[in-house]
Design an enzyme around this catalytic site. Sequence first.
Site, PDB file in Angstrom:
ATOM      1  N   GLU A 173      -4.292   0.401  -8.567  1.00  0.00           N
ATOM      2  CA  GLU A 173      -3.281   1.434  -8.815  1.00  0.00           C
ATOM      3  C   GLU A 173      -2.010   0.698  -9.256  1.00  0.00           C
ATOM      4  O   GLU A 173      -1.530  -0.193  -8.547  1.00  0.00           O
ATOM      5  CB  GLU A 173      -3.061   2.167  -7.479  1.00  0.00           C
ATOM      6  CG  GLU A 173      -2.431   3.505  -7.548  1.00  0.00           C
ATOM      7  CD  GLU A 173      -2.398   4.164  -6.153  1.00  0.00           C
ATOM      8  OE1 GLU A 173      -2.371   3.467  -5.114  1.00  0.00           O
ATOM      9  OE2 GLU A 173      -2.402   5.406  -6.110  1.00  0.00           O
ATOM     10  N   HIS A 205      -1.660  -2.392  -6.764  1.00  0.00           N
ATOM     11  CA  HIS A 205      -2.287  -2.042  -5.492  1.00  0.00           C
ATOM     12  C   HIS A 205      -3.817  -2.121  -5.585  1.00  0.00           C
ATOM     13  O   HIS A 205      -4.457  -1.252  -6.175  1.00  0.00           O
ATOM     14  CB  HIS A 205      -1.832  -0.630  -5.090  1.00  0.00           C
ATOM     15  CG  HIS A 205      -2.342  -0.175  -3.772  1.00  0.00           C
ATOM     16  ND1 HIS A 205      -2.591   1.147  -3.496  1.00  0.00           N
ATOM     17  CD2 HIS A 205      -2.655  -0.860  -2.646  1.00  0.00           C
ATOM     18  CE1 HIS A 205      -3.036   1.250  -2.261  1.00  0.00           C
ATOM     19  NE2 HIS A 205      -3.084   0.054  -1.733  1.00  0.00           N
ATOM     20  N   ASN A 245      -3.114   6.299  -1.103  1.00  0.00           N
ATOM     21  CA  ASN A 245      -2.896   6.419   0.341  1.00  0.00           C
ATOM     22  C   ASN A 245      -2.320   7.754   0.760  1.00  0.00           C
ATOM     23  O   ASN A 245      -2.505   8.181   1.891  1.00  0.00           O
ATOM     24  CB  ASN A 245      -2.035   5.257   0.828  1.00  0.00           C
ATOM     25  CG  ASN A 245      -2.890   4.030   1.081  1.00  0.00           C
ATOM     26  OD1 ASN A 245      -3.974   4.143   1.652  1.00  0.00           O
ATOM     27  ND2 ASN A 245      -2.433   2.877   0.639  1.00  0.00           N
ATOM     28  N   SER A 272       0.813  -1.211   0.000  1.00  0.00           N
ATOM     29  CA  SER A 272       0.000   0.000   0.000  1.00  0.00           C
ATOM     30  C   SER A 272       0.844   1.257   0.000  1.00  0.00           C
ATOM     31  O   SER A 272       0.339   2.347  -0.254  1.00  0.00           O
ATOM     32  CB  SER A 272      -0.951  -0.006   1.194  1.00  0.00           C
ATOM     33  OG  SER A 272      -0.290  -0.429   2.342  1.00  0.00           O
TER      34      SER A 272
HETATM   35  N1  3HC Z   1     -17.453  -9.853  -1.471  1.00  0.00           N
HETATM   36  C1  3HC Z   1     -18.515  -9.803  -2.283  1.00  0.00           C
HETATM   37  N2  3HC Z   1     -19.413  -8.816  -2.261  1.00  0.00           N
HETATM   38  C2  3HC Z   1     -19.242  -7.859  -1.345  1.00  0.00           C
HETATM   39  C3  3HC Z   1     -18.170  -7.839  -0.443  1.00  0.00           C
HETATM   40  C4  3HC Z   1     -17.242  -8.903  -0.541  1.00  0.00           C
HETATM   41  N3  3HC Z   1     -16.148  -8.992   0.246  1.00  0.00           N
HETATM   42  N4  3HC Z   1     -18.261  -6.746   0.345  1.00  0.00           N
HETATM   43  C5  3HC Z   1     -19.369  -6.088  -0.066  1.00  0.00           C
HETATM   44  N5  3HC Z   1     -19.951  -6.746  -1.083  1.00  0.00           N
HETATM   45  C6  3HC Z   1     -21.112  -6.375  -1.862  1.00  0.00           C
HETATM   46  C7  3HC Z   1     -22.405  -6.502  -1.148  1.00  0.00           C
HETATM   47  O1  3HC Z   1     -22.939  -7.797  -1.243  1.00  0.00           O
HETATM   48  C8  3HC Z   1     -23.272  -5.486  -1.919  1.00  0.00           C
HETATM   49  O2  3HC Z   1     -23.723  -6.025  -3.143  1.00  0.00           O
HETATM   50  P1  3HC Z   1     -24.989  -5.371  -3.924  1.00  0.00           P
HETATM   51  O3  3HC Z   1     -24.606  -3.975  -4.320  1.00  0.00           O
HETATM   52  O4  3HC Z   1     -25.158  -6.263  -5.092  1.00  0.00           O
HETATM   53  O5  3HC Z   1     -26.112  -5.396  -2.940  1.00  0.00           O
HETATM   54  C9  3HC Z   1     -22.286  -4.411  -2.234  1.00  0.00           C
HETATM   55  O6  3HC Z   1     -20.993  -4.988  -2.174  1.00  0.00           O
HETATM   56  C10 3HC Z   1     -22.421  -3.301  -1.272  1.00  0.00           C
HETATM   57  O7  3HC Z   1     -22.252  -3.850   0.049  1.00  0.00           O
HETATM   58  P2  3HC Z   1     -23.208  -3.533   1.284  1.00  0.00           P
HETATM   59  O8  3HC Z   1     -24.603  -3.267   0.815  1.00  0.00           O
HETATM   60  O9  3HC Z   1     -22.978  -4.572   2.337  1.00  0.00           O
HETATM   61  O10 3HC Z   1     -22.619  -2.264   1.942  1.00  0.00           O
HETATM   62  P3  3HC Z   1     -22.262  -0.907   1.287  1.00  0.00           P
HETATM   63  O11 3HC Z   1     -23.272  -0.457   0.328  1.00  0.00           O
HETATM   64  O12 3HC Z   1     -21.893  -0.043   2.431  1.00  0.00           O
HETATM   65  O13 3HC Z   1     -20.922  -1.215   0.481  1.00  0.00           O
HETATM   66  C11 3HC Z   1     -18.608  -1.140   0.486  1.00  0.00           C
HETATM   67  C12 3HC Z   1     -19.811  -1.792   1.084  1.00  0.00           C
HETATM   68  C13 3HC Z   1     -18.474  -1.543  -0.974  1.00  0.00           C
HETATM   69  C14 3HC Z   1     -17.404  -1.696   1.266  1.00  0.00           C
HETATM   70  C15 3HC Z   1     -18.750   0.400   0.601  1.00  0.00           C
HETATM   71  O14 3HC Z   1     -19.065   0.735   1.927  1.00  0.00           O
HETATM   72  C16 3HC Z   1     -17.513   1.138   0.200  1.00  0.00           C
HETATM   73  O15 3HC Z   1     -17.257   1.372  -0.973  1.00  0.00           O
HETATM   74  N6  3HC Z   1     -16.696   1.563   1.208  1.00  0.00           N
HETATM   75  C17 3HC Z   1     -15.457   2.258   0.949  1.00  0.00           C
HETATM   76  C18 3HC Z   1     -14.386   1.256   0.670  1.00  0.00           C
HETATM   77  C19 3HC Z   1     -13.075   1.910   0.385  1.00  0.00           C
HETATM   78  O16 3HC Z   1     -12.895   3.110   0.402  1.00  0.00           O
HETATM   79  N7  3HC Z   1     -12.070   1.059   0.105  1.00  0.00           N
HETATM   80  C20 3HC Z   1     -10.740   1.508  -0.137  1.00  0.00           C
HETATM   81  C21 3HC Z   1      -9.977   1.408   1.137  1.00  0.00           C
HETATM   82  S1  3HC Z   1      -8.328   1.956   0.944  1.00  0.00           S
HETATM   83  C22 3HC Z   1      -7.503   0.617   0.444  1.00  0.00           C
HETATM   84  O17 3HC Z   1      -8.016  -0.487   0.331  1.00  0.00           O
HETATM   85  C23 3HC Z   1      -6.054   0.819   0.149  1.00  0.00           C
HETATM   86  C24 3HC Z   1      -5.183   0.134   1.163  1.00  0.00           C
HETATM   87  O18 3HC Z   1      -3.870   0.254   0.728  1.00  0.00           O
HETATM   88  C25 3HC Z   1      -5.279   0.708   2.540  1.00  0.00           C
END
Ligand code: 3HC
Length: 284
Positions: free
Chosen positions: A152, A140, A190, A119
């Site tokens: 990325e 990434h 990040n 990351s």
């Molecule tokens: N596997 C399969 N499907 C999944 C899943 C998984 N692990 N996690 C969530 N989903 C699906 C759900 O089933 C749902 O499907 P649908 O749209 O068909 O109903 C969809 O994703 C949305 O999930 P939820 O309804 O449970 O919840 P949300 O609408 O809140 O979405 C989320 C969840 C997609 C995680 C959303 O909250 C989100 O986009 N959050 C921000 C995530 C983010 O910013 N990630 C980047 C982090 S930084 C990073 O990773 C970099 C690292 O280096 C630190």
Amino acid sequence: MNIEKVLVIGAGQMGSGIAQVAAQAGLQVYLYDIHRAAVTKGRQRIEKSLSKFVSKGKLREDEKEAILARIQDSTSLEDAAHCQCVIEAAVEKMEIKKKIFQEVDQWAPQEAILASNTSSLPITALASYTERPDRVIGMHFMNPVPVMRLVEIIRGLATSDETYDAIANLTEKMGKVAVSCKDIPGFISNRVLQVMINEAIWCYYEGAATADGIDSIMKLGMNHPMGPLELADLIGLDTVLAILEVLQEGYGDPKYRPCPLLRQYVQAGYLGRKTGRGFYNYEA
Ligand code: 3HC
């Protein structure tokens, strides 16, 4: 280069997600971790995620089984010998990644690409631990990998155009969008994201609002899908701290100074969702 077999190193939340999307794309995958129990846990995570897609009608049960069948458990880095690409998703510690890159460089075929899901650690440094710096690159992924569209792609100083093209194609095959970035501390994602998360932790530390209040402000006011504190819990507070330290060291700018509360939470083992406690309590 046609990539058909990949070794994913690390069966944690990112590694298992990467193995899943690779298998969904039709690739043969070796999912590696040091301990078999970790690989088993990773496989369970993949099954759970695929079941979600099945329950949503986005995937058939037989497709789910076929995807799982393409993933082979591994506890030996020698499996790199069968692969055209290795994607490393181990913990964010340079010493550990260095050892992995040195070892995998011995086993992987000469033309194979070694990618890292780091990351924030420098790709150029990782490349220097191998005899193939032109075939080392950053790949990434975002958490949760099965649903987030971005990958990325970070080019080290020596990364070749052929390597970049092969990894951009692989990313597309996985149903993701590749966006290129230079090898700067924290890359783009990040460098921007963690400053926001750290600032939210400072607000919480100063008692400016509750955790839920801070998250609600960012969700309702900025249309963010998750608030910064719940996102920090999802990423893992140890990872957030490690990235901020890379940013602080890399730029020498106090604006990246991790909030003392973050450090304390990590010391206490409050690492977020994965340990059941972070800014929120997940122990139901
Ligand atoms: N596997 C399969 N499907 C999944 C899943 C998984 N692990 N996690 C969530 N989903 C699906 C759900 O089933 C749902 O499907 P649908 O749209 O068909 O109903 C969809 O994703 C949305 O999930 P939820 O309804 O449970 O919840 P949300 O609408 O809140 O979405 C989320 C969840 C997609 C995680 C959303 O909250 C989100 O986009 N959050 C921000 C995530 C983010 O910013 N990630 C980047 C982090 S930084 C990073 O990773 C970099 C690292 O280096 C630190």
